[in-house]
Design a protein around this motif. Sequence first.
Motif, mmCIF file in Angstrom:
data_model
loop_
_atom_site.group_PDB
_atom_site.id
_atom_site.type_symbol
_atom_site.label_atom_id
_atom_site.label_comp_id
_atom_site.label_asym_id
_atom_site.label_seq_id
_atom_site.Cartn_x
_atom_site.Cartn_y
_atom_site.Cartn_z
ATOM 1 N N ILE A 152 46.777 38.732 41.538
ATOM 2 C CA ILE A 152 45.483 38.206 41.095
ATOM 3 C C ILE A 152 44.412 38.705 42.053
ATOM 4 C CG2 ILE A 152 44.126 36.142 40.579
ATOM 5 C CD1 ILE A 152 46.756 34.617 40.228
ATOM 6 N N THR A 153 43.421 39.397 41.531
ATOM 7 C CA THR A 153 42.306 39.839 42.357
ATOM 8 C C THR A 153 41.053 39.033 41.999
ATOM 9 O OG1 THR A 153 41.891 41.637 40.774
ATOM 10 C CG2 THR A 153 43.159 42.168 42.767
ATOM 11 N N VAL A 154 40.181 38.868 42.976
ATOM 12 C CA VAL A 154 38.972 38.063 42.816
ATOM 13 C C VAL A 154 37.798 38.823 43.407
ATOM 14 C CG1 VAL A 154 37.893 35.819 43.220
ATOM 15 C CG2 VAL A 154 40.395 36.017 43.214
ATOM 16 N N SER A 155 36.724 38.963 42.654
ATOM 17 C CA SER A 155 35.507 39.559 43.194
ATOM 18 C C SER A 155 34.350 39.361 42.224
ATOM 19 C CB SER A 155 35.697 41.062 43.455
ATOM 20 O OG SER A 155 34.621 41.574 44.208
ATOM 21 N N CYS A 156 33.159 39.227 42.770
ATOM 22 C CA CYS A 156 31.951 39.146 41.940
ATOM 23 C C CYS A 156 30.894 40.129 42.424
ATOM 24 C CB CYS A 156 31.396 37.718 41.931
ATOM 25 S SG CYS A 156 30.725 37.143 43.500
ATOM 26 N N THR A 157 31.252 41.003 43.362
ATOM 27 C CA THR A 157 30.256 41.918 43.923
ATOM 28 C C THR A 157 30.499 43.374 43.557
ATOM 29 O OG1 THR A 157 31.518 41.901 45.997
ATOM 30 C CG2 THR A 157 29.614 40.431 45.846
ATOM 31 N N GLY A 158 31.524 43.659 42.767
ATOM 32 C CA GLY A 158 31.752 45.027 42.363
ATOM 33 C C GLY A 158 32.813 45.134 41.293
ATOM 34 N N PHE A 159 32.700 46.190 40.503
ATOM 35 C CA PHE A 159 33.682 46.465 39.459
ATOM 36 C C PHE A 159 34.025 47.947 39.472
ATOM 37 C CE2 PHE A 159 31.671 42.627 37.637
ATOM 38 C CZ PHE A 159 32.814 41.873 37.416
ATOM 39 N N ALA A 160 35.289 48.238 39.280
ATOM 40 C CA ALA A 160 35.764 49.598 39.110
ATOM 41 C C ALA A 160 37.107 49.524 38.406
ATOM 42 C CB ALA A 160 35.919 50.305 40.453
ATOM 43 N N ALA A 161 37.397 50.509 37.575
ATOM 44 C CA ALA A 161 38.691 50.551 36.895
ATOM 45 C C ALA A 161 39.165 52.002 36.850
ATOM 46 C CB ALA A 161 38.571 49.981 35.478
ATOM 47 N N PRO A 162 40.293 52.310 37.449
ATOM 48 C CA PRO A 162 41.098 51.405 38.265
ATOM 49 C C PRO A 162 40.336 51.015 39.526
ATOM 50 C CG PRO A 162 41.910 53.631 38.502
ATOM 51 C CD PRO A 162 40.867 53.670 37.424
#
Length: 403
Positions: A152-162
């Motif tokens: 489970i990962t948690v973050s609200c300051t960045g997005f990237a996939a993968p």
Amino acid sequence: MNAPSCHVSRQGTEPLESASDAPTAPPPGGMGFVIEGLGTALPQGRLEQAQTARALARISGSDPAKYAALFRRANIQARHFALPPDVLSDLVEGTTHTDSPFVPRPGSDQDGPSTGQRMKAYSQFAPELALRAARIALEEAGVAPETVAHLITVSCTGFAAPGVDLALIEGLNLPRQVQRLHVGFMGCHGAVNALRTARGLAAVEEDPQARLLTVAVELCSIHFRSRPDPRSVVANALFADGAAAVVGRGERHATAASLPTGSGYRVVDGGAMLFPGTAEAMTWTIGDHGYEMTLDPRVPEWIGAHLRPWLEPWLARRGLGLESIGSWAVHPGGPRVLDATAEALGLPSEALAVSRQTLAELGNLSSPTILFLLERLRRRSAPRPVLALGFGPGLAAEVLLLE
């Protein structure tokens, strides 16, 4: 100077019922989530609050004395930032030795780097920080990476996939079959949501050796803005960077030796409440130049009006009262949030000492902060049960009960 070492609301007084407010028996035995290892990590870069205030005042063209006074209200001594030390040095010294988009040039856009540039920085610096925290948690637990069945990962300051999840799988040599889940954009209570989810997954996991790894990482500082508007100044004064991780398994599979005694925790229940009429109280939106936060000055007032009328019945349905809580892990969103929480719940000043100390020493790390608080309480062998409490966009309160 030495180089740095490196959200028109309608108001209501009656809380709305939520699913978690339905009459509930105490959680059945064996359904908890046992935390076997906990790790925290901070970036190398560290700036005293006065340094940060002077740098941002100069960049924004603000009165340094007024800027410094606003920063002092945050009751923060220093914060850690993920940008490289040479970039931080440029920001502090007013030099341009690096070509970083975070270092302003004459005539540059006062809004700072584009969202794309900020996301590039997130992708560059977040994985390493997350890996450091995860390695510490796994090592403390004595858990082999190949036993991790859920990530489970948690973050609200960045997005990237993968993104960070893949970096963790590759960097820790986790199984290629690991099941992934991301808790995104939940704000400061994100780790509470993640641990509640871990408890649910652990309850249905049949493999007695299977572990769940939760990792929260935030790079709040990459969204700092140099415009001298009040919203930007508040965010600039409070937020910082960091990561934290926990690894564990379902209580029904844990051996007597791995059950918490003096060090670990057992997540036994969780709850949530959306305060009525406060949808615009705290927002976190994606703009052209990073993420933009708004924070209504009435947030402490709403906490005072809604928190206790919800939390007391929630505890009572579990056979507990406010006086039953041994220790409090209240997310330090800021001094006024802590003051409002203590006043609303009638807590003595020392009840939130760890929250205030963490804010002073590290700032607001957003989602990982709750785990930093649990780690500090654990080191102090603080009385249990522990109630972890965080606030986020909604306006929402999220809680965890740990033993």
